[in-house]
Design an enzyme around this catalytic site. Sequence first.
Site: not given
Length: 676
Positions: A31, A266, A421, A483
Amino acid sequence: MGQTADSSTSLMANAIRALAMDAVQQANSGHPGAPMGMAEIAVALWRRHLKHNPANPQWHDRDRFVLSNGHGSMLIYALLHLTGYDLPVEELRNFRVLHSKTPGHPELGITPGVETTTGPLGQGITNAVGMALAEKLLAKEFNREGHAVVNHHTYAFLGDGCLMEGISHEACALAGAWKLNKLIALYDDNGISIDGKVAPWFIDDTPKRFEAYGWNVIADVDGHDVDAVDAAIAKAKASSDKPTLICCKTAIGKGSPNRAGTAKAHGEALGAEEIKLTREALGWTHEPFVIPEEAYEAWDCRHTGLAAESAWVDAFEAYGKAYPELALELNRRMNGELPKNFAQVAVDAAVAAHTKGETVASRKASQIALEAFTGALPELLGGSADLTGSNLTNTSHTPALRFEADGSSNGGRHINYGVREFGMAAIMNGVALHGGYIPYGGTFLTFSDYSRNAIRMAALMKLRVVHVFTHDSIGLGEDGPTHQSIEHAASLRLIPGLDVWRPADTAETTVAWTMAIGNSTRPSALLLSRQNLPYAPKRGLDEIAKGAYVLAEPSEVGMKKAKAVIIATGSEVQLAMRAQELLALDGIAVRVVSMPSTSVFDRQDAAYKKSVLPAGLPRIAVEAGVTDYWWKYGCAAVVGIDTYGESAPAPALFKHFGFTAENVAATVKVALGKKR
């Protein structure tokens, strides 16, 4: 006649561009656009502000630099080479070649001067938040009036991709809440990603977004004006209560006549013809990988780096004379060494757990162990993703971390990460990378899916980070399948370099914590129950640390030589023990093996593994999770669950899914060719 300041900075920036396009061209992969577009930003930071010493990349009080847009790795490789790190031009020629020091994305431990492994976008800036947090907390803990021995900045380069990844929202919002004024991020605002101009899919008002987070924002800086970027960094460093985002307008692939400002710059080599045209446009007459001596002289940071570190060494020596105990403690912690009494603290905690033999949930057993460890190890820095009362990651030694209006902290050691999280996991990586703390953080096991890529990065970087995952099975009950963890234990065990522990009782939980804290080259995941688990009597504790051990022989229920082995983990160990008793009533002798950590057991020598799992005996595994993982141990049968759970009280669920002593006993009989 000497060069003017403008010609000197132009030479320095073009040296980066030349190395970037040459290396990517030679590799035919990489890149070049970001390094070419950010060259002047790099000149401003690395030559005018960054405090570092190329001769000692691990100097404790260096500024930290993170290339969050890690695909632009030739930028940092060029900078490290030019400023005097041990990265010769031959390594740049070997960009992306097997075993070179210049891999496709920056990797910790491969290239001197690289602070973190950046590849997955957004995690680099999040690591930087963790580094800045560690610096701030260490400064609060150790600095004294006239002795600022912890006093450095954390800088991050980032691009549009980092800002699009959701983790950047989690981390940058926390950085604002924590008032991390020594965190400075420079945003390469070039408006281009792999798919082209980002305007159709990235319409965020980034300055307003960061202002809403509580950041200083310096917007519309010309990223190709070294003096403008320099002034913005100086302004950012003056902040006393906020992190700063500097928005730098740039052209990706700057200098390339036909590729600049396009997606073609890029992620692919410019091509021989375009490189020729770029050299002409830049006035760069040198051959590939040839840098003129005047460019090296302009970039050389070895003298200034040595002077900066020497000044700090002198300051630290004065600090050591004034505060000898603090100096020793800071050095110990930055070197990653545990206190001399750690082994005894661990033994005492395990013996206490063994002696008391309490029936508690393993999440509670974890908190009991943490009470001892956080009291003895001030470097333990805890937290939870909005589940403190469920994860039980707080102790009497770890008050909640809070920040005052002026940016100062209260010295707390338990972090409320909020419902973040992924951000929590990657911030913990940054804290560990910085040094001085051993981070741990909690959430429900099922939400490890959110954290997984940061857990993987911790394993890849060999970081001492501890994940506390509670509510580890259908045993959490009524919350239902969303869960209830089914596949998560097996999934985490598949991550190379991650130690996964699923302890059965207080002693195993304490040993798991001991191993997690004591292992400086591996992250750990502790999978803990919501429901109470009975203590399983043991003959000793040492073998728990080997990941699996013989918990009960047939002789303990009045039988002779075992005909089969039941392997169990966590909450299912109690089922194995009860099944052993039931089978004994039918004259069938079995051995019970508790295997709290498959990853640790797998690293034991062949003799030990054979002593635990003898050849020729049928093996039956029992775990409230997917069955596929257990066949690797040559099992004749597995009592597990290969569907999602249900919403009901835990006892009803265990019975419904066959997690009963009776079913385990019946499964053993079938494995032995007997009728159920």
